[in-house]
Scaffold this motif. Structure first.
Motif, PDB file in Angstrom:
ATOM      1  N   THR A 232       0.874  -1.116   0.007  1.00  0.00           N
ATOM      2  CA  THR A 232       0.169   0.100  -0.152  1.00  0.00           C
ATOM      3  C   THR A 232       0.849   1.411   0.108  1.00  0.00           C
ATOM      4  O   THR A 232       0.560   2.107  -0.794  1.00  0.00           O
ATOM      5  N   TRP A 233       1.927   1.286   0.596  1.00  0.00           N
ATOM      6  CA  TRP A 233       2.961   2.448   0.903  1.00  0.00           C
ATOM      7  C   TRP A 233       3.405   2.666  -0.578  1.00  0.00           C
ATOM      8  O   TRP A 233       3.825   3.850  -1.068  1.00  0.00           O
ATOM      9  N   SER A 234       3.866   1.531  -1.266  1.00  0.00           N
ATOM     10  CA  SER A 234       4.594   1.631  -2.508  1.00  0.00           C
ATOM     11  C   SER A 234       3.812   2.315  -3.382  1.00  0.00           C
ATOM     12  O   SER A 234       4.179   3.021  -4.331  1.00  0.00           O
ATOM     13  N   ILE A 235       2.373   1.885  -3.471  1.00  0.00           N
ATOM     14  CA  ILE A 235       1.411   2.362  -4.427  1.00  0.00           C
ATOM     15  C   ILE A 235       1.037   3.734  -4.121  1.00  0.00           C
ATOM     16  O   ILE A 235       1.088   4.777  -4.900  1.00  0.00           O
ATOM     17  N   ILE A 236       1.084   4.180  -2.645  1.00  0.00           N
ATOM     18  CA  ILE A 236       0.936   5.645  -2.363  1.00  0.00           C
ATOM     19  C   ILE A 236       1.995   6.470  -2.947  1.00  0.00           C
ATOM     20  O   ILE A 236       1.585   7.647  -3.686  1.00  0.00           O
ATOM     21  N   PHE A 237       3.396   6.113  -2.731  1.00  0.00           N
ATOM     22  CA  PHE A 237       4.359   6.850  -3.276  1.00  0.00           C
ATOM     23  C   PHE A 237       4.400   6.834  -4.864  1.00  0.00           C
ATOM     24  O   PHE A 237       4.753   7.759  -5.438  1.00  0.00           O
ATOM     25  N   LEU A 238       3.958   5.971  -5.382  1.00  0.00           N
ATOM     26  CA  LEU A 238       3.713   5.861  -7.031  1.00  0.00           C
ATOM     27  C   LEU A 238       2.764   6.873  -7.373  1.00  0.00           C
ATOM     28  O   LEU A 238       3.173   7.547  -8.224  1.00  0.00           O
ATOM     29  N   VAL A 239       1.607   6.866  -6.568  1.00  0.00           N
ATOM     30  CA  VAL A 239       0.539   7.849  -6.984  1.00  0.00           C
ATOM     31  C   VAL A 239       1.277   9.194  -6.713  1.00  0.00           C
ATOM     32  O   VAL A 239       1.014  10.252  -7.652  1.00  0.00           O
ATOM     33  N   ILE A 240       1.919   9.408  -5.936  1.00  0.00           N
ATOM     34  CA  ILE A 240       2.521  10.878  -5.308  1.00  0.00           C
ATOM     35  C   ILE A 240       3.497  11.228  -6.389  1.00  0.00           C
ATOM     36  O   ILE A 240       3.500  12.335  -6.918  1.00  0.00           O
ATOM     37  N   ALA A 241       4.244  10.417  -7.067  1.00  0.00           N
ATOM     38  CA  ALA A 241       5.377  10.539  -7.720  1.00  0.00           C
ATOM     39  C   ALA A 241       4.522  10.945  -9.262  1.00  0.00           C
ATOM     40  O   ALA A 241       4.856  11.865  -9.960  1.00  0.00           O
ATOM     41  N   ILE A 242       3.477  10.332  -9.461  1.00  0.00           N
ATOM     42  CA  ILE A 242       2.706  10.317 -10.978  1.00  0.00           C
ATOM     43  C   ILE A 242       2.021  11.813 -10.792  1.00  0.00           C
ATOM     44  O   ILE A 242       2.232  12.669 -11.794  1.00  0.00           O
ATOM     45  N   ILE A 243       1.798  12.032  -9.561  1.00  0.00           N
ATOM     46  CA  ILE A 243       0.887  13.357  -9.550  1.00  0.00           C
ATOM     47  C   ILE A 243       2.102  14.584  -9.426  1.00  0.00           C
ATOM     48  O   ILE A 243       1.797  15.728 -10.291  1.00  0.00           O
ATOM     49  N   ALA A 244       2.946  14.508  -8.918  1.00  0.00           N
ATOM     50  CA  ALA A 244       3.921  15.439  -8.915  1.00  0.00           C
ATOM     51  C   ALA A 244       4.749  15.678 -10.129  1.00  0.00           C
ATOM     52  O   ALA A 244       5.170  16.663 -10.597  1.00  0.00           O
ATOM     53  N   GLY A 245       4.997  14.784 -11.052  1.00  0.00           N
ATOM     54  CA  GLY A 245       5.415  14.547 -12.297  1.00  0.00           C
ATOM     55  C   GLY A 245       4.627  15.307 -13.277  1.00  0.00           C
ATOM     56  O   GLY A 245       4.810  16.090 -14.223  1.00  0.00           O
ATOM     57  N   LEU A 246       3.219  15.099 -13.130  1.00  0.00           N
ATOM     58  CA  LEU A 246       2.330  15.993 -13.979  1.00  0.00           C
ATOM     59  C   LEU A 246       2.304  17.341 -13.653  1.00  0.00           C
ATOM     60  O   LEU A 246       2.023  18.137 -14.459  1.00  0.00           O
ATOM     61  N   LEU A 247       2.445  17.578 -12.312  1.00  0.00           N
ATOM     62  CA  LEU A 247       2.453  19.045 -11.964  1.00  0.00           C
ATOM     63  C   LEU A 247       3.649  19.542 -12.129  1.00  0.00           C
ATOM     64  O   LEU A 247       3.810  20.955 -11.928  1.00  0.00           O
ATOM     65  N   GLY A 248       5.059  19.182 -12.477  1.00  0.00           N
ATOM     66  CA  GLY A 248       6.014  19.556 -12.662  1.00  0.00           C
ATOM     67  C   GLY A 248       7.193  19.565 -11.748  1.00  0.00           C
ATOM     68  O   GLY A 248       8.019  20.360 -11.816  1.00  0.00           O
ATOM     69  N   PHE A 249       6.982  18.989 -10.600  1.00  0.00           N
ATOM     70  CA  PHE A 249       7.818  18.972  -9.520  1.00  0.00           C
ATOM     71  C   PHE A 249       8.863  17.791  -9.777  1.00  0.00           C
ATOM     72  O   PHE A 249       8.451  16.655  -9.214  1.00  0.00           O
ATOM     73  N   GLY A 250       9.625  17.954 -10.640  1.00  0.00           N
ATOM     74  CA  GLY A 250      10.577  16.808 -10.873  1.00  0.00           C
ATOM     75  C   GLY A 250      11.365  16.242  -9.690  1.00  0.00           C
ATOM     76  O   GLY A 250      11.714  14.772  -9.551  1.00  0.00           O
ATOM     77  N   GLY A 251      11.810  17.164  -8.824  1.00  0.00           N
ATOM     78  CA  GLY A 251      12.757  16.316  -7.866  1.00  0.00           C
ATOM     79  C   GLY A 251      11.935  15.658  -6.685  1.00  0.00           C
ATOM     80  O   GLY A 251      12.206  14.443  -6.265  1.00  0.00           O
TER      81      GLY A 251
END
Length: 52
Positions: free
Chosen positions: A3-22
């Motif tokens: 579950t934590w892995s999926i949560i961090f993956l979703v955070i990464a996708i959302i951050a990538g879409l919004l332009g927060f590369g780091g």
């Protein structure tokens, strides 16, 4: 742990879409580490769970 892995993956996708590369890169790295750790623990539990 999966579950934590999926949560961090979703955070990464959302951050990538919004332009927060780091933040996206860091969240992706954490998700990969947690997923590999989950797989290792899953295989160990499969191997040693049948002996009992």
């Amino acid at each position: 742990m999966l579950t934590w892995s999926i949560i961090f993956l979703v955070i990464a996708i959302i951050a990538g879409l919004l332009g927060f590369g780091g933040i996206a890169g860091t969240a992706t790295g954490i998700a990969k580490i947690l997923f590999v750790l989950f797989l290792i623990l899953f295989v160990v539990s499969l191997l040693f769970g049948r002996t009992g």
